[in-house]
Design an enzyme around this catalytic site. Sequence first.
Site, PDB file in Angstrom:
ATOM      1  N   ASP A 151      59.450  23.738  52.412  1.00  0.00           N
ATOM      2  CA  ASP A 151      60.105  22.746  53.266  1.00  0.00           C
ATOM      3  C   ASP A 151      60.515  23.387  54.592  1.00  0.00           C
ATOM      4  O   ASP A 151      60.245  22.855  55.676  1.00  0.00           O
ATOM      5  CB  ASP A 151      61.338  22.212  52.522  1.00  0.00           C
ATOM      6  N   TYR A 204      64.420  21.602  44.422  1.00  0.00           N
ATOM      7  CA  TYR A 204      64.141  20.200  44.748  1.00  0.00           C
ATOM      8  C   TYR A 204      63.856  19.358  43.506  1.00  0.00           C
ATOM      9  O   TYR A 204      63.517  18.189  43.619  1.00  0.00           O
ATOM     10  CB  TYR A 204      62.926  20.117  45.676  1.00  0.00           C
ATOM     11  N   LYS A 222      60.752  35.230  47.063  1.00  0.00           N
ATOM     12  CA  LYS A 222      61.952  36.066  47.227  1.00  0.00           C
ATOM     13  C   LYS A 222      62.171  36.740  45.867  1.00  0.00           C
ATOM     14  O   LYS A 222      63.247  36.642  45.251  1.00  0.00           O
ATOM     15  CB  LYS A 222      63.125  35.159  47.638  1.00  0.00           C
ATOM     16  N   ASP A 277      61.833  35.803  54.005  1.00  0.00           N
ATOM     17  CA  ASP A 277      62.573  36.080  55.247  1.00  0.00           C
ATOM     18  C   ASP A 277      61.717  36.914  56.208  1.00  0.00           C
ATOM     19  O   ASP A 277      61.661  36.645  57.415  1.00  0.00           O
ATOM     20  CB  ASP A 277      63.932  36.750  54.976  1.00  0.00           C
TER      21      ASP A 277
END
Length: 360
Positions: free
Chosen positions: A249, A124, A191, A225
């Site tokens: 987000d 972002y 991640k 995840d």
Amino acid sequence: MAHNVTLLPGDGIGPEVTSAMRKCVDATGVDINWEVLEVGEHSMKEHGTPMPDHVLDSIRKNKVAIKGPIVTPVGTGFRSVNVLLRQELDLFACVRPSKCYEGTKTKADKVDIVLFRENTEDLYAGIEFEQGSDECLKIIKEINGIQKRQIKDDAGISIKPISISATKRIVKAACEYAIKNNRKKVTIVHKANIMKYTDGLFLKEGMEIMKAYEDKLIIRECIVDNLCMQLVQRPDHFDVLVMPNLYGDLVSDLCAGLVGGLGIAPGANIGDEVALFEPVHGSAPKYAGQDKCNPTATLLSAVLMLRHLRETDAADRLEAAVQAVLKEGKHVTYDLKEDREDSSAATTTQMGDAICEKLK
Ligand code: NAD
């Protein structure tokens, strides 16, 4: 002592929901000098810019602001006022609580999560190179020259920066919040197994900071995840979450969905100097001026603001009043009714007034 607060009503349904919010905050008895300023479409007409300098000056002076949603016009060349506010005021932490209130349509019973989203970096950051542009081709050539995996010539590029300094401050902010608000557990989300040099750095530096809180908080880490699956299966296992911008987000909307959607999702953007509170939803332009939309998200943002101002008693009473009106289900807006066409639905003003009544 009176608090000076900048109030930006914003666009669309913003003036309606912030008006209900102001009435309810005043009804708590907390002394607030509201400095009301126009931004967005209204300011565009008057000042030729959606974000005049005096608005930033006011927020910097008062250090606390609350706003309604602001339209981001598509295709006019104007940058988003929301992004501008976050960047100009260095509001590095986006804080999104998601809590179950009786009377709302929730997907789970016992959700009470506060998500800290890093606001300034990651995909972002706005560092992007358009497919086919000279800059993009130059970067592809440069990268292909220094490593084995080749990027295709017809790719577009977005850059994902994650720094030690930004990681440390967001993780510290999450841990400090957890302690101040009697929270028990902080989970850092990443991640790192795939993006070793960005998410891996976030995890390593974040864990380093979290170690200092080990005697006061339960410290956990979770791959994003896996987190999404667990949030759906057992959301009550999570307390405070902290994560980079993009995951924040997505996961914050997942959490909002668990507890009844955007109409009741509050938010805050916090920096070292300034705090800006706002509902998560947008300006819902098709409902503008109809006095129809749900003021709960803005009211719960005001609850966060009152806690930030250390007006704990007023914050507790306002939250309890919102909770009582939601539970009764009588004076609530159309989106909280079983049937969205229910003609007995309250207007924004009526729902706000019912909440004020509970504060008497
Ligand atoms: P939106 O949140 O404004 O509306 C989507 C739908 O959600 C609405 O049509 C309505 O059905 C429902 N909704 C939203 N708020 C509600 C409320 N308080 N009560 C009941 N129902 C509600 O999203 P959008 O249509 O994608 O965005 C409209 C404008 O808002 C755009 O210009 C966008 O840029 C802006 N926006 C601003 C902010 C902000 O200021 N922080 C955030 C999101 C979107």
